[in-house]
Design a protein around this motif. Structure first.
Motif, mmCIF file in Angstrom:
data_model
loop_
_atom_site.group_PDB
_atom_site.id
_atom_site.type_symbol
_atom_site.label_atom_id
_atom_site.label_comp_id
_atom_site.label_asym_id
_atom_site.label_seq_id
_atom_site.Cartn_x
_atom_site.Cartn_y
_atom_site.Cartn_z
ATOM 1 N N SER A 34 0.873 -1.078 0.336
ATOM 2 C CA SER A 34 0.151 -0.255 0.253
ATOM 3 C C SER A 34 0.542 0.949 -0.573
ATOM 4 O O SER A 34 0.434 2.638 -0.481
ATOM 5 C CB SER A 34 -1.041 -0.095 1.399
ATOM 6 N N THR A 35 2.317 1.528 0.855
ATOM 7 C CA THR A 35 2.644 2.266 0.666
ATOM 8 C C THR A 35 3.288 2.551 -0.615
ATOM 9 O O THR A 35 2.910 3.693 -1.701
ATOM 10 C CB THR A 35 4.230 2.716 1.083
ATOM 11 N N ILE A 36 3.782 1.468 -1.603
ATOM 12 C CA ILE A 36 4.083 1.423 -3.160
ATOM 13 C C ILE A 36 2.584 2.668 -4.091
ATOM 14 O O ILE A 36 2.943 3.319 -5.041
ATOM 15 C CB ILE A 36 4.034 0.427 -3.741
ATOM 16 N N TYR A 83 2.601 6.039 -5.639
ATOM 17 C CA TYR A 83 2.147 5.911 -7.371
ATOM 18 C C TYR A 83 1.592 6.171 -8.264
ATOM 19 O O TYR A 83 1.000 7.239 -9.502
ATOM 20 C CB TYR A 83 3.080 4.818 -8.118
ATOM 21 N N ILE A 84 -0.028 6.116 -7.249
ATOM 22 C CA ILE A 84 -1.199 6.959 -7.635
ATOM 23 C C ILE A 84 -2.021 7.478 -7.064
ATOM 24 O O ILE A 84 -2.393 8.932 -7.381
ATOM 25 C CB ILE A 84 -2.280 5.394 -7.840
ATOM 26 N N SER A 85 -1.517 7.379 -5.768
ATOM 27 C CA SER A 85 -2.306 9.026 -4.567
ATOM 28 C C SER A 85 -0.538 9.941 -4.956
ATOM 29 O O SER A 85 -1.514 11.297 -4.228
ATOM 30 C CB SER A 85 -2.312 8.270 -3.265
ATOM 31 N N ARG A 86 0.335 9.532 -4.737
ATOM 32 C CA ARG A 86 1.566 10.625 -4.697
ATOM 33 C C ARG A 86 1.677 11.379 -3.552
ATOM 34 O O ARG A 86 1.649 12.385 -3.588
ATOM 35 C CB ARG A 86 0.875 12.190 -5.609
ATOM 36 N N VAL A 133 2.766 -0.197 -10.558
ATOM 37 C CA VAL A 133 2.839 -0.605 -9.324
ATOM 38 C C VAL A 133 3.654 -2.218 -9.370
ATOM 39 O O VAL A 133 4.099 -2.325 -8.025
ATOM 40 C CB VAL A 133 1.641 -0.278 -8.792
ATOM 41 N N ASN A 134 2.893 -3.036 -9.660
ATOM 42 C CA ASN A 134 3.630 -4.271 -9.495
ATOM 43 C C ASN A 134 4.759 -4.291 -9.867
ATOM 44 O O ASN A 134 6.021 -5.034 -8.665
ATOM 45 C CB ASN A 134 2.615 -5.086 -10.414
ATOM 46 N N ASP A 135 5.497 -3.919 -10.152
ATOM 47 C CA ASP A 135 7.387 -4.551 -10.876
ATOM 48 C C ASP A 135 7.471 -3.405 -9.074
ATOM 49 O O ASP A 135 8.887 -4.304 -8.979
ATOM 50 C CB ASP A 135 7.453 -3.904 -11.669
#
Length: 338
Positions: A160-162, A166-169, A319-321
């Motif tokens: 969730s940190t990732i 990358y999504i919530s900035r 995100v998965n990477d």
């Protein structure tokens, strides 16, 4: 990129699902939307639209998983269901993401079975946004895994940190552990052992978080096991709906209170929007080897549109990477993995 959409899943399927997919196809013209389900029914819905975008195609699936079906039964017995076929398209590389507002358990089971988990991930988790005073808080897990071990909860924090970065900035997401008290020694063995893992990690860990502190914005991410998270999610949803309904009902009892409600309408509008799940689209199932967005069962076209938007963001930002790379760097004691 191609997004497989379970056209038959959800309380408002297929009409609202197809409508939302059309909106997304019109907006994201560099991507393809693949509607999965009964082709005849889907085609009828598409024909009711003013114009069918060229980047929408269909894939036939003859079965539908109902909300009454047990998750394992739906996967084993309804192998040609719209949700299973949608996930299989991602597994085969024919789509990059799947979006479904259908049976959550079936979606999780299908994704886990056909996509498998990412390298190093023990269990996937559903991450759902909660509105707070200062923005949003990501709660994970809200229903994918009800028998957690410390390593599962720790990995939820990493994943969730990732997502938040990358999504919530959010550059440095603050991670909290849901518990019955703020003190380090509070909670059961699961909470105490998980607390130790977070404390020794490189994550921005803010310690234990009580339920009431979620809405205060103490953390950007709150980790918990799926049973607790799911109960909390539905309680919060019911509480928000109940409060708004009660305020409206009380205000309608007299002229002056009606006038007061009318004058306060500009203040209530942003609040209502903040608590509207359609604004967020859906919750990502983090940890599976693909992109899977699970939507609310009552999702309308707006929610489906936003869910497809999030699915595309997850794919574009790889995100998965990043999750796999971060987990490889995490230093977890061997005893915690058992």
């Amino acid at each position: 990129m191609r997004v497989a959409v379970d056209a038959m899943g959800g309380d408002k399927a297929p009409h609202e699902i197809v409508k939302g997919a059309v909106l997304a196809a019109q907006q994201f013209q560099d991507s393809e939307i693949l509607l999965v389900g009964d082709e005849k029914v889907i085609q009828q819905e598409l024909e009711s639209c003013q114009a069918i975008p060229k980047n929408i195609t269909t894939h036939h699936a003859s079965q539908v998983v109902s909300m009454d079906d047990p998750a394992t039964y739906s996967i084993r017995q309804k192998t040609n269901s719209s949700i299973t076929r949608s996930v299989e398209l991602v597994a085969k590389g024919e789509a990059t993401a799947v979006v479904s507002a259908g049976h959550t358990g079936a979606a999780v089971a299908a994704a886990t079975l056909h996509l498998r988990t990412l390298k190093g991930v023990r269990r996937p988790g559903i991450a759902a946004p909660f509105p707070t005073r200062s923005g949003n808080c990501l709660i994970i897990d809200v229903g994918a895994n009800i028998a957690c071990k410390p390593i599962h909860l720790f990995q939820y924090g990493v994943m969730s940190t990732i997502f938040s970065k990358y999504i919530s900035r959010v550059q440095y997401p603050r991670v909290g552990l849901l518990n019955i008290g703020e003190e380090d020694a509070k909670g059961n063995d699961l909470a105490k052992e998980t607390f130790a893992l977070f404390s020794n990690s490189q994550l921005t860990f803010v310690g234990n978080v009580e339920g009431r502190e979620i809405f205060d914005g103490k953390a950007d991410i709150v980790v918990c096991e799926g049973f607790v998270g799911n109960v909390m999610l539905k309680f919060a949803e019911g509480l928000a709906t109940g409060l708004l309904s009660t305020i409206k009902a009380e205000a309608m009892k007299g002229f002056w209170s009606k006038l007061g409600l009318f004058l306060c309408k500009p203040a209530f509008a942003p609040l209502k929007a903040k608590m509207d799940f359609t604004e967020y689209g859906g919750a990502p199932l983090l940890g599976v080897n693909g992109v899977c967005i699970i939507c609310h069962g009552r999702s309308d076209s707006k929610a489906i549109y936003n869910a497809i938007k999030v699915a595309l963001q997850l794919s574009k930002n790889k995100v998965n990477d990043h999750i796999v790379a971060e987990l490889e760097k995490a230093n977890v004691p061997a005893a915690s993995v058992m």
